[in-house]
Design a protein around this motif. Structure first.
Motif, PDB file in Angstrom:
ATOM      1  N   GLU A  83       0.824  -1.204   0.000  1.00  0.00           N
ATOM      2  CA  GLU A  83       0.000   0.000   0.000  1.00  0.00           C
ATOM      3  C   GLU A  83       0.864   1.262   0.000  1.00  0.00           C
ATOM      4  OE1 GLU A  83      -3.687   1.902   2.629  1.00  0.00           O
ATOM      5  OE2 GLU A  83      -2.622   0.122   3.323  1.00  0.00           O
ATOM      6  N   GLU A  84       2.021   1.215   0.671  1.00  0.00           N
ATOM      7  CA  GLU A  84       2.851   2.412   0.804  1.00  0.00           C
ATOM      8  C   GLU A  84       3.684   2.693  -0.445  1.00  0.00           C
ATOM      9  OE1 GLU A  84       3.501  -0.372   2.637  1.00  0.00           O
ATOM     10  OE2 GLU A  84       2.216  -0.019   4.377  1.00  0.00           O
ATOM     11  N   ARG A  85       3.694   1.776  -1.419  1.00  0.00           N
ATOM     12  CA  ARG A  85       4.421   1.890  -2.691  1.00  0.00           C
ATOM     13  C   ARG A  85       5.933   1.755  -2.521  1.00  0.00           C
ATOM     14  NH1 ARG A  85       0.716   7.066  -3.860  1.00  0.00           N
ATOM     15  NH2 ARG A  85      -1.235   5.953  -4.163  1.00  0.00           N
ATOM     16  N   ARG A  86       6.506   2.403  -1.512  1.00  0.00           N
ATOM     17  CA  ARG A  86       7.931   2.273  -1.186  1.00  0.00           C
ATOM     18  C   ARG A  86       8.845   2.636  -2.352  1.00  0.00           C
ATOM     19  NH1 ARG A  86       7.680  -3.184   2.625  1.00  0.00           N
ATOM     20  NH2 ARG A  86       6.177  -2.336   4.092  1.00  0.00           N
ATOM     21  N   GLU A 143       1.194   8.055 -10.559  1.00  0.00           N
ATOM     22  CA  GLU A 143       2.405   7.647 -11.284  1.00  0.00           C
ATOM     23  C   GLU A 143       3.321   6.826 -10.385  1.00  0.00           C
ATOM     24  OE1 GLU A 143       2.452  11.555 -14.244  1.00  0.00           O
ATOM     25  OE2 GLU A 143       3.625  11.539 -12.388  1.00  0.00           O
ATOM     26  N   GLN A 144       3.378   7.166  -9.095  1.00  0.00           N
ATOM     27  CA  GLN A 144       4.166   6.350  -8.167  1.00  0.00           C
ATOM     28  C   GLN A 144       3.589   4.939  -8.056  1.00  0.00           C
ATOM     29  OE1 GLN A 144       5.349   7.923  -4.352  1.00  0.00           O
ATOM     30  NE2 GLN A 144       5.451  10.018  -5.136  1.00  0.00           N
ATOM     31  N   GLN A 145       2.251   4.841  -8.068  1.00  0.00           N
ATOM     32  CA  GLN A 145       1.639   3.512  -8.022  1.00  0.00           C
ATOM     33  C   GLN A 145       1.989   2.716  -9.271  1.00  0.00           C
ATOM     34  OE1 GLN A 145      -0.570   2.106  -5.301  1.00  0.00           O
ATOM     35  NE2 GLN A 145       0.516   0.551  -6.459  1.00  0.00           N
ATOM     36  N   MET A 146       1.945   3.365 -10.435  1.00  0.00           N
ATOM     37  CA  MET A 146       2.339   2.699 -11.670  1.00  0.00           C
ATOM     38  C   MET A 146       3.796   2.256 -11.604  1.00  0.00           C
ATOM     39  SD  MET A 146      -0.224   2.394 -13.710  1.00  0.00           S
ATOM     40  CE  MET A 146      -1.768   3.092 -14.295  1.00  0.00           C
ATOM     41  N   LEU A 147       4.655   3.086 -11.014  1.00  0.00           N
ATOM     42  CA  LEU A 147       6.072   2.726 -10.872  1.00  0.00           C
ATOM     43  C   LEU A 147       6.230   1.505  -9.976  1.00  0.00           C
ATOM     44  CD1 LEU A 147       9.089   3.137 -11.237  1.00  0.00           C
ATOM     45  CD2 LEU A 147       8.992   4.979  -9.518  1.00  0.00           C
ATOM     46  N   ALA A 148       5.488   1.465  -8.862  1.00  0.00           N
ATOM     47  CA  ALA A 148       5.570   0.308  -7.969  1.00  0.00           C
ATOM     48  C   ALA A 148       5.119  -0.969  -8.677  1.00  0.00           C
ATOM     49  CB  ALA A 148       4.713   0.560  -6.727  1.00  0.00           C
ATOM     50  N   ILE A 149       4.073  -0.868  -9.491  1.00  0.00           N
ATOM     51  CA  ILE A 149       3.601  -2.037 -10.240  1.00  0.00           C
ATOM     52  C   ILE A 149       4.614  -2.437 -11.300  1.00  0.00           C
ATOM     53  CG2 ILE A 149       1.800  -2.872 -11.810  1.00  0.00           C
ATOM     54  CD1 ILE A 149      -0.144  -0.956 -10.297  1.00  0.00           C
TER      55      ILE A 149
END
Length: 238
Positions: A83-86, A143-149
């Protein structure tokens, strides 16, 4: 693909999961839903070997994970987007992607292999392709979520556990994410999706599992749960 039987987990003296059992077949999307604090994230962390104490059985792709360390589970093809993406501060988008590749292949990955893998993953994430040199933490939340994925996908996993991927993200990016998840499913990647956006998750998934106070209380097709507003109100309403 993933089979969980009688899973119990504790945070210190707190017993947070009580005999959780569920299964996810290869190539399907399963939605794990419920209220905040119901045990959804704890279930994912237990599957990844990140809980301090667990009992029960977890099998992935036919293998009993037992006491296998989290990084060993990742090497087997089980990826986790928390959840935190990290997103790592101080590293560019490209460097965050490189971390995912090195974590799966080890430090022996060649520069040519890394560049090729980043070029391949960028095709599915055009917003990231435009920002490869930008620091990852300066991206928007979506965009950070897309990066984490993308960082999870670059390792070519068999299955991804996704914890609240739509949280705090603009609706247009949530819709793009849904298109991506369907495409991944069609490519044979299995997804276990924890979500507070219940309607969105159920429209993506084939099956649904509700967890409440650390116990599985309902299983059905996603379509059946989508139509059952009473069950949603009882277990999923915020």
């Amino acid at each position: 693909m993933l089979e969980i039987e009688g899973l119990n987990a504790w945070y210190g003296a707190s017993h947070v999961l009580h005999g959780v059992s569920l299964a996810v077949a290869a190539g399907e999307i399963v939605a794990l839903v419920g209220r905040n604090g119901a045990g959804k994230t704890s279930t994912m962390r237990a599957v990844m070997g990140l809980m301090p104490r667990t009992t029960g059985t977890i099998r992935f792709d036919g293998r009993d994970l037992g006491a296998l360390a989290a990084h060993r589970r990742f090497h087997l093809g089980l990826a986790y987007v928390p959840e935190e993406r990290r997103i790592v501060p101080g590293l560019s988008v490209r460097e965050n992607l490189e971390l995912g590749l090195v974590a799966s292949r080890g430090a022996g990955a060649s520069r040519a292999d890394i560049n090729r893998a980043i070029d391949e993953i960028a095709v599915s994430f055009p917003r990231l392709k435009e920002r490869l040199g930008q620091q990852g933490v300066t991206l928007s939340g979506g965009e950070q979520q897309m990066l984490a994925i993308a960082r999870a996908l670059i390792a070519k996993p068999k299955m991804i556990l996704l914890d609240e991927p739509s949280e705090g993200i603009m609706p247009v990016l949530v819709e793009e994410m849904g298109v991506l998840f369907r495409r991944l499913r069609d490519q044979g990647i299995t997804l276990l999706l924890v979500e507070q956006n219940v309607e969105w998750a159920l429209n993506l998934a084939s099956r649904a599992v509700i967890i409440d106070q650390g116990e599985v209380v309902h299983m059905s097709s996603a379509a059946a749960l989508l139509a059952d507003k009473a069950i949603q109100e009882r277990y999923c309403a915020v």
